[in-house]
Write an enzyme that holds these catalytic residues in place. Structure first.
Site, PDB file in Angstrom:
ATOM      1  N   GLU A 116      15.283 -45.631  80.424  1.00 12.91           N
ATOM      2  CA  GLU A 116      16.576 -45.848  79.782  1.00 12.91           C
ATOM      3  C   GLU A 116      17.490 -46.739  80.621  1.00 12.91           C
ATOM      4  O   GLU A 116      18.698 -46.785  80.386  1.00 12.91           O
ATOM      5  CB  GLU A 116      17.258 -44.499  79.514  1.00 12.91           C
ATOM      6  CG  GLU A 116      17.657 -43.720  80.762  1.00 12.91           C
ATOM      7  CD  GLU A 116      16.540 -42.810  81.251  1.00 12.91           C
ATOM      8  OE1 GLU A 116      16.834 -41.823  81.939  1.00 12.91           O
ATOM      9  OE2 GLU A 116      15.369 -43.083  80.950  1.00 12.91           O
ATOM     10  N   ASP A 128      22.593 -47.303  82.806  1.00 17.25           N
ATOM     11  CA  ASP A 128      21.719 -46.169  82.544  1.00 17.25           C
ATOM     12  C   ASP A 128      22.358 -45.293  81.472  1.00 17.25           C
ATOM     13  O   ASP A 128      23.532 -44.900  81.593  1.00 17.25           O
ATOM     14  CB  ASP A 128      21.488 -45.352  83.824  1.00 17.25           C
ATOM     15  CG  ASP A 128      20.477 -44.241  83.608  1.00 17.25           C
ATOM     16  OD1 ASP A 128      19.294 -44.482  83.887  1.00 17.25           O
ATOM     17  OD2 ASP A 128      20.877 -43.152  83.151  1.00 17.25           O
TER      18      ASP A 128
END
Length: 648
Positions: A570, A527
């Site tokens: 993301e 992430d």
């Protein structure tokens, strides 16, 4: 009194042809799903330019009936044709005999619209929010996205959908279903920044508007359906090639309520959904209907076991061909009868017509050579001997392989074999040919310049006068565009990595291996740190550039057997087959350092957090349990300050 057999035969032929073709125009109606706008430009263009008239069709376009669906309008006989989205799949599952003729929109424009100021950028942020959604049959893509992302629908407050394009301005609406080709323009015009939550970014890819008819019409009047489809697709091509002209018709002749600028916005956005420069307008894949059906079934278990067979017009091709053959048999019989009379007459005058017939034969020979030249230029053909050495190729073969004839004749057929194709495929192929049986399949081939191309191949054995196989002749069809489209359907359009749906497919396969062979499978979740801040401070374009660079770093630093894809937003996932926790931790640490060492324009440095886990041999392990542990590890990494690797 008629004395000439030639005159008599011509009259018979003319009468029969007139009886076959001189019918009145077929009067049909097309039911639209919404008011006049560029969403239906192709049909208006085909009507305005006379493409339907060319097909002997008299068309009336019906404005939307908001009381019933377009599928029900067509099935009830109120119209012969209609425009609807992927809800046609649901209609077919509910035993409604609709048949898709063409998929005009390759992607569904149905998305969720939010105001940027509300900071709702993905499905997870909808919890506790007021969402105005369409009925489930036309909003399945959004529903499927929420389910794939494991968003609890009970945590979302659904409010009544009023068809108000500016409903998002209401205090009690935080998100609403819109068409990306339409409503966003209104908010942009008002200076209100918005965000689209696109199901495609989460692996949900439905078709948008499709042209359809009823199974009854296709069975009884197949030629009408095919002619209507051909004219409609021609109209769509014209609409995209003459956008301003079509917009003028829609506004000033057909009463479109939108402004000229709004119609221009819609035209550009519609082209992005139709993809006319990438995909043949109207084409569709039956396998994609099956995937859409599975999503509907997942939302309603009562649909389990229902048949989707027959939604593809090509399923009914036999009946279409049979109807056409009846007409052609009549014509051919008439021609043969006329020719028989003509032959009897001409046989009496043969001596006087020898020179004329000789000239006719010469012209026929030239025509035949012309047809041979056409085949040579357009059909990909090659012939090899029993030892698989090339003895002849067509010009089309030379064009696609980028070799000259001298470079290919006498060479082994393996000169175009692509290294990605397993040797066992070719071994089985030649074994089949040498046994005297034809072979069909898809092959990835290598051109002279190193580029690849895909072909659909039919290989037929060649025999000598004793029936012995002496080689084979292959006819190929270029399917490179089809393969590129298939790749697009399984990759994330921004990063080029595998999308969520494809990652799930790989994950399921690895879990099957794990349960069968007890081989470890490890998962690394990545992430990007502080990504929301990047978007807020620098804009989504720079944020997209960060995701693209991170994807490049990840894909460049994993093992060949590892699988990396965009998990959502993301987040990225790496599946590591046959890898224990130590190896997975080492890989994650390597990736963390590579990202931290990379330079990002305008940002400088960007970091990422990693959560790592591996399958547990002695426990009842599932894909969900592995992902949950990886998520927990990633959460801990974030809590401990980011830019680190944690395992669970």
């Amino acid at each position: 009194m008629l004395k000439s057999p030639v005159v008599l035969s011509c009259i018979v032929l003319l009468c029969l042809c007139n009886h076959t073709f001189a019918n009145e125009k077929d009067r049909v109606k097309l039911q639209l799903k919404w008011n006049t706008q560029f969403q239906f430009a192709g049909y208006y263009a085909a009507l305005e330019k006379g493409f339907y008239a060319e097909q002997n069709i008299d068309l009336t376009i019906l404005q939307p009936n908001f009381i019933k669906s377009t599928a029900d309008s067509v099935l009830d006989g109120e119209a012969e044709f209609g425009v609807a989205d992927s809800s046609l799949v649901l209609s077919r599952l509910n035993n409604k005999k609709v048949v898709v003729l063409a998929a005009i929109f390759q992607h569904s424009p149905a998305m969720l619209l939010t105001k940027k100021a509300d900071n709702i950028f993905g499905p997870f942020e909808l919890a506790g929010k007021n969402v105005a959604r369409r009925p489930v049959e036309s909003d399945a893509a959004v529903t499927a996205m929420l389910e794939v992302e494991h968003v609890n629908l009970s945590n979302i407050n659904e409010v009544y959908y009023t068809r108000d394009d500016l409903g998002l301005l209401s205090d009690n609406v935080d998100a609403m279903t819109v068409y990306s080709t339409d409503q966003p323009f209104l908010y942009h015009e008002l200076g209100i920044a918005t965000h689209l939550i696109n199901p495609l970014n989460y692996g949900i890819d439905f078709y948008g508007d499709m042209l359809f008819t009823s199974e009854t019409l296709l069975r009884e009047n197949p030629d009408v359906a095919m002619r209507f489809k051909a004219a409609s697709i021609k109209g769509w091509r014209y609409a995209f090639d003459h956008t301003e002209e079509v917009i003028d018709w829609l506004k000033n002749k057909y009463g479109a309520a939108k402004s000229i600028e709004h119609l221009r916005f819609e035209a550009k956005a519609t082209k992005e959904m139709v993809l006319p420069d990438l995909v043949e307008i109207g084409s569709f894949n039956p396998d994609r209907f099956e995937r859409i059906a599975n999503i509907y079934i997942g939302q309603n278990s009562e649909l389990e076991g229902r048949e989707l067979t027959g939604i593809d017009y090509r399923f009914h091709t036999n009946s279409v061909i049979s109807a056409l053959w009846v007409k052609w048999i009549i014509i051919i019989a008439a021609v043969l009868a006329a020719l028989l009379v003509l032959f009897i007459f001409l046989s009496k005058r043969l001596r006087t017509l020898v020179n004329e017939r000789t000239k006719a034969l010469q012209r026929t020979k030239l025509d035949l050579q012309h047809y041979v030249d056409i085949v040579n230029k357009n059909i990909i053909i090659s012939t090899v001997n029993i030892d698989n050495y090339i003895i002849d190729v067509s010009q089309a073969f030379l064009d696609i392989s980028k070799y000259s004839r001298d470079e290919l004749i006498g060479q082994h057929h393996s000169i175009i074999r692509h290294p990605d194709m397993a040797a066992t495929i070719y071994e089985k192929m030649w074994e089949t040919i040498h046994s005297g049986i034809s072979w069909k399949g898809e092959l990835k081939c290598l051109a002279k310049d190193g580029s690849a191309f895909w072909v659909d191949v039919v290989m037929e054995p060649d025999h000598d006068e004793h029936g012995n196989v002496i080689g084979c002749t292959s006819i190929r069809h270029d399917i490179s565009d089809k393969k590129r489209i298939e790749k697009l359907s399984e990759t994330d359009h921004l990063t080029g990595l595998f999308n969520r749906a494809k990652i799930d497919t790989f994950f399921n396969l690895e879990m099957q291996k794990f349960h069968r062979y007890k081989q470890h499978v490890s998962v690394v979740m990545c992430d990007v740190d502080n990504f929301k801040t990047v978007n807020d401070m620098y804009g989504h374009q720079l944020g997209d550039n960060v995701l693209i660079e991170v994807a490049r770093v990840l894909s460049s630093n994993i093992r060949e057997v590892d699988i990396v894809g965009r998990w959502g937003g993301e987040e990225f996932m790496i599946i590591c087959p046959s890898q224990d926790i130590e190896g997975a931790m080492a890989l994650a640490e390597k990736l963390r350092m590579c990202i931290a060492a990379s330079e990002f324009p305008e940002l400088g440095k960007v970091t990422a957090s990693f959560g790592v886990t591996t399958s547990k041999i002695d426990e009842d392990e599932t894909r969900e349990s592995i992902v949950k542990r990886a998520d927990e590890a990633l959460y801990i990494a974030k809590q401990l300050g980011r830019d680190r690797v944690i395992h669970c």
